[in-house]
Every structure is written in C-alpha cells, then in structure tokens.
Design a protein around this motif. Sequence first.
Motif, PDB file in Angstrom:
ATOM      1  N   THR A 127      70.006 -36.004 -16.955  1.00 26.82           N
ATOM      2  CA  THR A 127      69.083 -36.773 -16.122  1.00 26.82           C
ATOM      3  C   THR A 127      67.999 -37.452 -16.953  1.00 26.82           C
ATOM      4  N   ILE A 128      67.296 -38.362 -16.289  1.00 29.57           N
ATOM      5  CA  ILE A 128      65.971 -38.781 -16.725  1.00 29.57           C
ATOM      6  C   ILE A 128      64.996 -38.340 -15.640  1.00 29.57           C
ATOM      7  N   ALA A 129      63.788 -37.988 -16.045  1.00 28.12           N
ATOM      8  CA  ALA A 129      62.764 -37.522 -15.104  1.00 28.12           C
ATOM      9  C   ALA A 129      61.690 -38.588 -14.951  1.00 28.12           C
ATOM     10  N   LEU A 130      61.275 -38.827 -13.705  1.00 31.33           N
ATOM     11  CA  LEU A 130      60.238 -39.814 -13.396  1.00 31.33           C
ATOM     12  C   LEU A 130      58.932 -39.078 -13.137  1.00 31.33           C
ATOM     13  N   VAL A 131      58.038 -39.136 -14.097  1.00 27.18           N
ATOM     14  CA  VAL A 131      56.785 -38.384 -14.035  1.00 27.18           C
ATOM     15  C   VAL A 131      55.673 -39.288 -13.519  1.00 27.18           C
ATOM     16  N   ASP A 132      55.002 -38.844 -12.451  1.00 21.52           N
ATOM     17  CA  ASP A 132      53.833 -39.541 -11.933  1.00 21.52           C
ATOM     18  C   ASP A 132      52.620 -39.078 -12.742  1.00 21.52           C
TER      19      ASP A 132
ATOM     20  N   GLN B 118      66.373 -23.878 -22.804  1.00 24.58           N
ATOM     21  CA  GLN B 118      65.086 -23.623 -22.169  1.00 24.58           C
ATOM     22  C   GLN B 118      64.546 -24.916 -21.566  1.00 24.58           C
ATOM     23  N   PRO B 119      64.045 -24.877 -20.321  1.00 20.92           N
ATOM     24  CA  PRO B 119      63.468 -26.094 -19.737  1.00 20.92           C
ATOM     25  C   PRO B 119      62.355 -26.654 -20.605  1.00 20.92           C
ATOM     26  N   GLY B 120      62.277 -27.973 -20.683  1.00 22.11           N
ATOM     27  CA  GLY B 120      61.225 -28.628 -21.443  1.00 22.11           C
ATOM     28  C   GLY B 120      59.990 -28.863 -20.596  1.00 22.11           C
ATOM     29  N   TYR B 121      58.974 -29.391 -21.240  1.00 17.76           N
ATOM     30  CA  TYR B 121      57.724 -29.711 -20.554  1.00 17.76           C
ATOM     31  C   TYR B 121      57.208 -31.060 -21.046  1.00 17.76           C
ATOM     32  N   VAL B 122      56.438 -31.716 -20.197  1.00 16.72           N
ATOM     33  CA  VAL B 122      55.640 -32.872 -20.585  1.00 16.72           C
ATOM     34  C   VAL B 122      54.182 -32.456 -20.496  1.00 16.72           C
ATOM     35  N   GLN B 123      53.446 -32.660 -21.579  1.00 17.72           N
ATOM     36  CA  GLN B 123      52.020 -32.379 -21.573  1.00 17.72           C
ATOM     37  C   GLN B 123      51.233 -33.688 -21.644  1.00 17.72           C
ATOM     38  N   LYS B 124      50.106 -33.694 -20.952  1.00 16.44           N
ATOM     39  CA  LYS B 124      49.224 -34.861 -20.871  1.00 16.44           C
ATOM     40  C   LYS B 124      47.916 -34.535 -21.587  1.00 16.44           C
ATOM     41  N   PHE B 125      47.487 -35.457 -22.467  1.00 14.18           N
ATOM     42  CA  PHE B 125      46.278 -35.254 -23.261  1.00 14.18           C
ATOM     43  C   PHE B 125      45.312 -36.415 -23.078  1.00 14.18           C
TER      44      PHE B 125
ATOM     45  N   ASP C  72      51.870 -50.767 -17.488  1.00 17.48           N
ATOM     46  CA  ASP C  72      50.783 -50.689 -16.510  1.00 17.48           C
ATOM     47  C   ASP C  72      50.297 -49.259 -16.277  1.00 17.48           C
ATOM     48  N   GLY C  73      50.914 -48.281 -16.948  1.00 17.74           N
ATOM     49  CA  GLY C  73      50.459 -46.902 -16.845  1.00 17.74           C
ATOM     50  C   GLY C  73      50.851 -46.190 -15.571  1.00 17.74           C
ATOM     51  N   ARG C  74      51.693 -46.807 -14.747  1.00 18.14           N
ATOM     52  CA  ARG C  74      52.028 -46.200 -13.460  1.00 18.14           C
ATOM     53  C   ARG C  74      53.084 -45.109 -13.564  1.00 18.14           C
ATOM     54  N   ARG C  75      53.890 -45.147 -14.601  1.00 19.15           N
ATOM     55  CA  ARG C  75      54.967 -44.159 -14.675  1.00 19.15           C
ATOM     56  C   ARG C  75      55.255 -43.759 -16.110  1.00 19.15           C
ATOM     57  N   VAL C  76      55.689 -42.523 -16.247  1.00 19.56           N
ATOM     58  CA  VAL C  76      56.161 -41.969 -17.506  1.00 19.56           C
ATOM     59  C   VAL C  76      57.582 -41.484 -17.261  1.00 19.56           C
ATOM     60  N   VAL C  77      58.490 -41.834 -18.162  1.00 20.34           N
ATOM     61  CA  VAL C  77      59.900 -41.495 -17.972  1.00 20.34           C
ATOM     62  C   VAL C  77      60.384 -40.705 -19.189  1.00 20.34           C
ATOM     63  N   VAL C  78      61.160 -39.659 -18.932  1.00 20.97           N
ATOM     64  CA  VAL C  78      61.651 -38.771 -19.975  1.00 20.97           C
ATOM     65  C   VAL C  78      63.169 -38.683 -19.882  1.00 20.97           C
ATOM     66  N   SER C  79      63.851 -38.854 -21.004  1.00 15.33           N
ATOM     67  CA  SER C  79      65.293 -38.621 -21.037  1.00 15.33           C
ATOM     68  C   SER C  79      65.555 -37.191 -21.484  1.00 15.33           C
ATOM     69  N   HIS C  80      66.766 -36.703 -21.205  1.00 12.58           N
ATOM     70  CA  HIS C  80      67.137 -35.336 -21.586  1.00 12.58           C
ATOM     71  C   HIS C  80      68.413 -35.382 -22.423  1.00 12.58           C
ATOM     72  N   TYR C  81      68.226 -35.187 -23.720  1.00 17.80           N
ATOM     73  CA  TYR C  81      69.336 -35.243 -24.677  1.00 17.80           C
ATOM     74  C   TYR C  81      70.047 -33.890 -24.658  1.00 17.80           C
ATOM     75  N   ASP C  82      70.738 -33.624 -23.575  1.00 21.28           N
ATOM     76  CA  ASP C  82      71.249 -32.289 -23.303  1.00 21.28           C
ATOM     77  C   ASP C  82      72.695 -32.157 -23.767  1.00 21.28           C
TER      78      ASP C  82
END
Length: 408
Positions: A183-188, A124-131, A156-166
């Motif tokens: 992949t890794i995902a580059l989240v703005d 199932q695709p994952g998600y990134v949540q922001k709080f 500096d808070g400009r980017r969030v990066v997520v790896s995928h342990y697939d």
Amino acid sequence: MSAPHLRALAGAALLAALPACGDAPIEYRYDPYTGEAFPDRREPVAVPPGGLGIVTDSLSDTLSLLDLGTGEKIGHVPVGRDPVGLDGPHHVAIDRTGGFAYIGLSYPVVATGGPHASHGSSIQPGYVQKFALDDFRILGQVRVDANPGEIVASDDGRRVVVSHYDLQRAIKYPGDLDRARATIALVDPAAVLPTGSVDPPRITTCVAPHGMALSRPDGARAYVACYGEDVVTVVDLDKREVIDRIPVDASGGSIGDPDYGPYSAILSPDGKTLVLGNTVSKDVRFFDVEANAMDPDRQIKTLGAPFFPAFSADGKRLWIPTQSPDALILWDLETDQEITRRDFTADECKWPHVVDRLDDTRVALICEGDHVAAGKVLTLDAATLETKSETVVGVYPDGIAQIPGANP
C-alpha cells in the motif's frame, strides 16, 4: 571482630539514630510544581544563510544538520520511538510553509550482504513522525505499514504520502498478486498527534512500491515506482483509487522477480516527465506524464544500478548516482549524451544513493558507506563533479531535504 558482634554494633547504632518516642517527625512542605512535567530542552535551530540540509542517518537514529553554504555539519538530533532499539529513519519530507518535517521509521532488520540487504525485510509496523523545523521537537506520530520507503509532501502542505517497500509481503504471497501488493498511506498532517493519531487510509498499489512523486502543487496524483512489479502505478489521491499500472518496458517485466526493478521516481521541474531509476536492468527510463505512458525512445544505460537522480533547474541536465560501480553521471537531456562522469573509490564515496541540486553551481551527494562506519555527504561542482567539501554524518545516510536560507 566476629560477624555476630558486628551485627550487634550496627543494630545499636541504628537504634541510637532513631528519634525518641514522642518526638514529632520532621515534615517538609513544598509548593505544587507548575512547570511542564517532561520539558523539551532542544535548542533552536537557525537556518544558515546558505540553507539547512537535513540528512536521515538510518542506522544511527539521528538527523544530521548541515550548513549547505559551507558543507559543514552543524548538529544532529535524535529521532525515533525506541531509546534502545533501532528505529531506522529512512527518508525525510519537508512542509516549508507549515514549518514541519516528516520522517518514516522503517525498523530495519540488521543484515549483511551489500547495500539495501536489510531494507524491505521488516515485519514490524512503521511509523511517521512529525517534527517542528525550528528546533526539531517531535509534534506527533502515526503508525503505518511495515517497511515505509519513500515519504513525500505535497507542495501545498495538505498531504503526506508514504510508500511501503514491503518485500516480505511479496515473498509471503508469491502466487497471489492481490495479497502480494503493498500500500501507500495517505497521512493528514493535521491529524498527526502526540497520541491518538487517526489511522491513515491506505491504497493498495503494487508489489514493493518505493520511489514516489506527487503532481504539483496539490499532490492530487501520485506516481509510484513499483520495484516488484516492473510498473509505474498512477494513483488518484482524492478518489483514493489506482488509475493505471503502466509497464516500464513493452515486455511487461516480471512480477515478484523483477527484470527492471524501478526503485526511484523523480519529477521534472515542469512536472511533465517522471524519471525512473531501474536498479535491476541498470538503466534510467522516462515516463510522459501528459501522455500517461512510457517514452520508448528515451533510455539511459548505466554500468551500475541507478538510484535517486536530480534535475537541473531548467530540466536540461540530469545527475545520476550509481552503485557497483560507484559513480556520478552528468547527462545532457537535450543531446542525449553523457557530459561527464566521476568514478569513486570506496574511500571517496561508497554506494552513492541520492544526489540533490543545491544551486546552479553545486550538488550534494549522499554516500551510504558500508552501513557500519559513518557515511558522508559530498558537495560537488555541478559541472565538473569535483569535490568542494566532504562531511561525515551518521551511519547509513540515505535521505536529504533542504530548507532555503537567506542566500540561496
């Protein structure tokens, strides 16, 4: 009285209750509602003087909030998108400047068979949540690939990066390296919205990437521990391209069936050294950032599988949590010797996962537990590794982040 008679009486009563023909109906008029349709009533969260600890409870779908000064649990907040199913909040990243927290939802397949038996097995695709850090209300979410592993934010808070342990991708394409690589995902961060978030760009890195660290302070480069390929992948995040893949050992390892299994990646305080926890070969190895190469002369053998270690503030010591046997090792990096070691019973700390330095005298240790009952966070003396406090959190805790207080 018979059933027909009862029905007749009920019908007569209903007719008697109806208004007579010609009576005007009663009408009620209300003023239009001007408030928020679905108000968020989460209470504000004050950061204790000793700091706030945020722990992800993967199988409880919560964040446990800790007073880092006392070790006490001061609250918890629900997270996730599915109010019924399991979302599996995995790790957590903090943007202290912006006042945001980010978590990856991994949607694990519940399984048995030991630590991490379910991790990496979702389709199932994952998600990134922001709080928001002031009350942990959700500010937005964005979909990423299946099995998000590590999540990190640049200083500096400009980017969030997520790896995928697939691991599923690796199993599906055992003979096709290009397709087996995840992949890794580059989240703005600014583009993570309540709805309509832009799909983040991905960079194909390696087989089953998990642990990850960003260069400081801009996070221009990512250093990725590639469990399924036995390499460190160096990624230029500005150009969105892989710079190099360096084997963790001169032998080259084994693709898809790792001989070393680099799982965690921690950057030293001066940013010059990357520490890798290899869970298959059961050792800790060192990557020289400036030389862009492994340091063959440095290696720490461990009896158990090493997970997420932590540096002392001066970079001269390293705390290493291990599993099976469950222990915490304090290592002197200058003399290359073990200072002390603490072995844990299952009642004390089952499956140590992450250690995090709190200050010069204390560290926090995340204990996964058996993934059925609640896990723990231990506050330990940084030198002797003796327990200072013990806190019960949710089921399967496996990530921690800190927000400094007024008295760090």
